[in-house]
Design an enzyme around this catalytic site. Structure first.
Site, PDB file in Angstrom:
ATOM      1  CB  CYS A  81      69.776  -0.436  32.490  1.00 36.65           C
ATOM      2  SG  CYS A  81      69.318  -2.162  32.604  1.00 36.65           S
TER       3      CYS A  81
HETATM    4  C1  UGA Z   1      65.507   0.466  33.087  1.00 35.83           C
HETATM    5  C2  UGA Z   1      64.395   1.009  32.167  1.00 35.83           C
HETATM    6  O1  UGA Z   1      63.296   1.470  32.951  1.00 35.83           O
HETATM    7  C3  UGA Z   1      63.910  -0.066  31.187  1.00 35.83           C
HETATM    8  O2  UGA Z   1      62.974   0.509  30.272  1.00 35.83           O
HETATM    9  C4  UGA Z   1      65.114  -0.609  30.397  1.00 35.83           C
HETATM   10  O3  UGA Z   1      64.733  -1.616  29.473  1.00 35.83           O
HETATM   11  C5  UGA Z   1      66.120  -1.189  31.389  1.00 35.83           C
HETATM   12  O4  UGA Z   1      66.547  -0.120  32.276  1.00 35.83           O
HETATM   13  C6  UGA Z   1      67.288  -1.751  30.617  1.00 35.83           C
HETATM   14  O5  UGA Z   1      67.975  -1.006  29.920  1.00 35.83           O
HETATM   15  O6  UGA Z   1      67.473  -2.980  30.615  1.00 35.83           O
HETATM   16  P1  UGA Z   1      65.594  -0.893  35.398  1.00 35.83           P
HETATM   17  O7  UGA Z   1      67.019  -0.476  35.455  1.00 35.83           O
HETATM   18  O8  UGA Z   1      65.241  -2.314  35.621  1.00 35.83           O
HETATM   19  O9  UGA Z   1      64.946  -0.523  33.948  1.00 35.83           O
HETATM   20  O10 UGA Z   1      64.834  -0.080  36.526  1.00 35.83           O
HETATM   21  P2  UGA Z   1      63.939   1.256  36.637  1.00 35.83           P
HETATM   22  O11 UGA Z   1      62.639   0.871  37.185  1.00 35.83           O
HETATM   23  O12 UGA Z   1      63.953   2.026  35.388  1.00 35.83           O
HETATM   24  O13 UGA Z   1      64.734   2.080  37.787  1.00 35.83           O
HETATM   25  C7  UGA Z   1      66.072   2.494  37.619  1.00 35.83           C
HETATM   26  C8  UGA Z   1      66.497   3.381  38.778  1.00 35.83           C
HETATM   27  O14 UGA Z   1      65.874   4.659  38.711  1.00 35.83           O
HETATM   28  C9  UGA Z   1      66.164   2.834  40.178  1.00 35.83           C
HETATM   29  O15 UGA Z   1      67.302   2.964  41.011  1.00 35.83           O
HETATM   30  C10 UGA Z   1      65.052   3.725  40.668  1.00 35.83           C
HETATM   31  O16 UGA Z   1      65.042   3.872  42.072  1.00 35.83           O
HETATM   32  C11 UGA Z   1      65.413   5.039  39.998  1.00 35.83           C
HETATM   33  N1  UGA Z   1      64.253   5.956  39.844  1.00 35.83           N
HETATM   34  C12 UGA Z   1      63.212   5.617  39.050  1.00 35.83           C
HETATM   35  C13 UGA Z   1      64.278   7.184  40.506  1.00 35.83           C
HETATM   36  O17 UGA Z   1      65.250   7.516  41.236  1.00 35.83           O
HETATM   37  N2  UGA Z   1      63.215   8.033  40.343  1.00 35.83           N
HETATM   38  C14 UGA Z   1      62.147   7.719  39.543  1.00 35.83           C
HETATM   39  O18 UGA Z   1      61.221   8.552  39.430  1.00 35.83           O
HETATM   40  C15 UGA Z   1      62.140   6.488  38.893  1.00 35.83           C
END
Ligand code: UGA
Length: 451
Positions: free
Chosen positions: A278
């Site tokens: 995403c």
């Molecule tokens: C993300 C959003 O969180 C959702 O709200 C949204 O609906 C979704 O995209 C979408 O558009 O469908 P997602 O991609 O499943 O969800 O995963 P996240 O938990 O948001 O993590 C995304 C990335 O950010 C991961 O690689 C994670 O490791 C990274 N991340 C997250 C960080 O590097 N640091 C953080 O503090 C948090």
């Protein structure tokens, strides 16, 4: 017999999780996919991908609520036998990084074909992530061209962005923090709001419903994902600043920043950067969309650049420990884009591996508790794949922690000493106690440096 009958056009994370949650609350659901194998699997009650809680609901539906949920390969049937159709198709990234709307286009055609034959009012809801103007300018236009029916008169039209995160899709579906409804007209928005009031019942008490126009709702979704990505890149920018000063720790700094009630500490975790299907896709899509309208977003450009650079930063830290990496055996702990999934799309591990290869490293081995098979599809023989922590560390000269799975959190310095040829470790997700590990092995971490 049923108050609501809904068709879900697309059976990915959003589509299938919504479908089973609706059916579980006595809403008749017909999902549709063109993939026959997937439809058969869903009708057999087997989840076609892993998502926490999904299989349990499918089991329950199979046991206690026969006929309330089915999956068909004929979208026209699904649309004709229901009153509301939700488009939940993917909107992938093209090679030029702009949005690919071809699945939305073909689904709109199918809705048009069905509405041509339908006498009653039908509500169409776009739930896929689409750039502003798509629902009105593409979806409604196609439906109207094909069916001859008019939005706001013969059919209703809404855009309802989705905020589900992988691994939390069911939980997020059942407990949203807000519902955003973009409406073509008042009647369409009210019909969708009433549907959600029925679905959630009393659970909707603390959940605001925001009504706005279609284009604003489309942009809310991008606002969300861009701000979350910006928070991560901001934390990574500060990780790089922290590394300029002895003993400053970005984890403590971001905690201090995030506890400001106006900011909040979530998504301020510095590390090797964000991945997944995403954030990259959406930040790139809105950037390309704005450029096509004559505006260049420098902020979003920087968010993506900082994120990509984190892969270089972690390899730099490895070189600080080991020296020239050429000819060394390097281990990667974790390959998936985040814990709890086997999804490798845009995973940071891919960028780290490319950077290692660029610096002449040939002997790379990775281990992921869930994603080894998907990593193999993505990376092929660029790396070797281990089946255990012991195997991935065995004989290695430097380990890089890429995905913060719980089993990696349990490792102690002595585990690294025991298995590795030379215990050098770089923590790319800040899961290890800095003092403890620095005392015992050669250790570096993103966002903190001992001088
Ligand atoms: C993300 C959003 O969180 C959702 O709200 C949204 O609906 C979704 O995209 C979408 O558009 O469908 P997602 O991609 O499943 O969800 O995963 P996240 O938990 O948001 O993590 C995304 C990335 O950010 C991961 O690689 C994670 O490791 C990274 N991340 C997250 C960080 O590097 N640091 C953080 O503090 C948090």
């Amino acid at each position: 017999m049923y108050k609501y009958k809904v068709s879900i056009l697309g059976t990915g994370f959003i589509g299938l999780c919504s479908a089973v949650c609706f059916a579980d609350k006595d809403i008749k659901v017909i999902a549709s996919t063109h993939n026959e194998k997937k439809a058969a699997q869903i009708n057999d009650g087997i989840a076609p991908f892993y998502e926490k809680g999904l299989q349990e609901i499918m089991d329950r539906l199979k046991k206690t609520k026969l006929n309330i949920f089915e999956c068909v390969t004929d979208p026209l049937k699904a649309i004709l036998e229901t009153d509301i159709s939700m488009i939940t198709q993917g909107t992938p990234m093209r090679k030029d990084k702009s949005i690919d709307l071809s699945f939305i286009e073909s689904t709109a055609k199918e809705i048009g074909e069905a509405l041509k034959k339908k006498e009653h009012y039908h509500l169409v809801v776009v739930r896929s992530t689409v750039v502003p103007g798509t629902t009105r300018g593409l979806v409604a236009k196609i439906i109207t061209d094909v069916s001859g029916k008019k939005p706001g008169e013969d059919y209703g039209l809404c855009m309802q962005p989705e905020f589900l995160a992988e691994g939390r899709s069911i939980e997020d579906t059942l407990h949203p923090d807000r519902i955003v409804i973009g409406q073509f007209d008042e009647k369409s928005g009210s019909m969708l709001q009433e549907f959600y009031e029925y679905f959630y019942g009393v659970h909707l008490k603390n959940c605001p419903i925001l009504r706005m126009n279609l284009e604003s709702a489309e942009l809310v979704k991008y606002g969300n994902n861009c701000l979350l990505s910006t928070k991560i890149s901001f934390a990574n920018e500060f990780a790089n600043l922290a590394q300029l000063v002895p003993n400053v720790d970005v984890v403590e700094v971001m905690k201090g920043v995030g506890l400001d009630y106006r900011i909040n500490p979530r998504f301020l975790g510095a590390g090797v950067g964000f991945g997944g299907s995403c954030f990259h896709k959406d930040v790139n899509a809105i950037k390309a969309w704005s450029k096509s309208k004559g505006y260049t977003s420098r902020l979003l450009e920087a968010v993506l650049e900082i994120n990509d650079d984190q892969a270089i930063k972690i390899v730099d830290l490895a070189e600080e420990l080991v020296g020239n990496l050429k000819g060394k055996k390097i281990s990667l702990l974790g390959l998936a884009f985040k814990p709890g999934t086997d999804d490798m799309r845009e995973a940071a591990s891919i960028r780290v591996i490319d950077e290692l290869i660029r610096r002449g490293v040939k002997n790379i081995i990775g281990y992921d508790p869930k994603a080894n098979h998907t990593a193999k599809k993505e990376l092929g023989d660029k790396i070797k794949y281990a089946q255990s922590i012991e195997e991935v560390l065995n004989g290695s000269e430097c380990a890089l922690l890429i995905t913060e799975w719980d089993i990696f959190k349990d490792l102690t310095p002595s585990n690294f000493k025991k298995f590795m040829k030379t215990p050098n470790l770089v923590d790319g997700r800040r899961i290890y106690d800095f003092k403890d590990f620095s005392r015992s092995i050669s250790f570096r971490a993103i966002g903190r440096k001992n001088f």
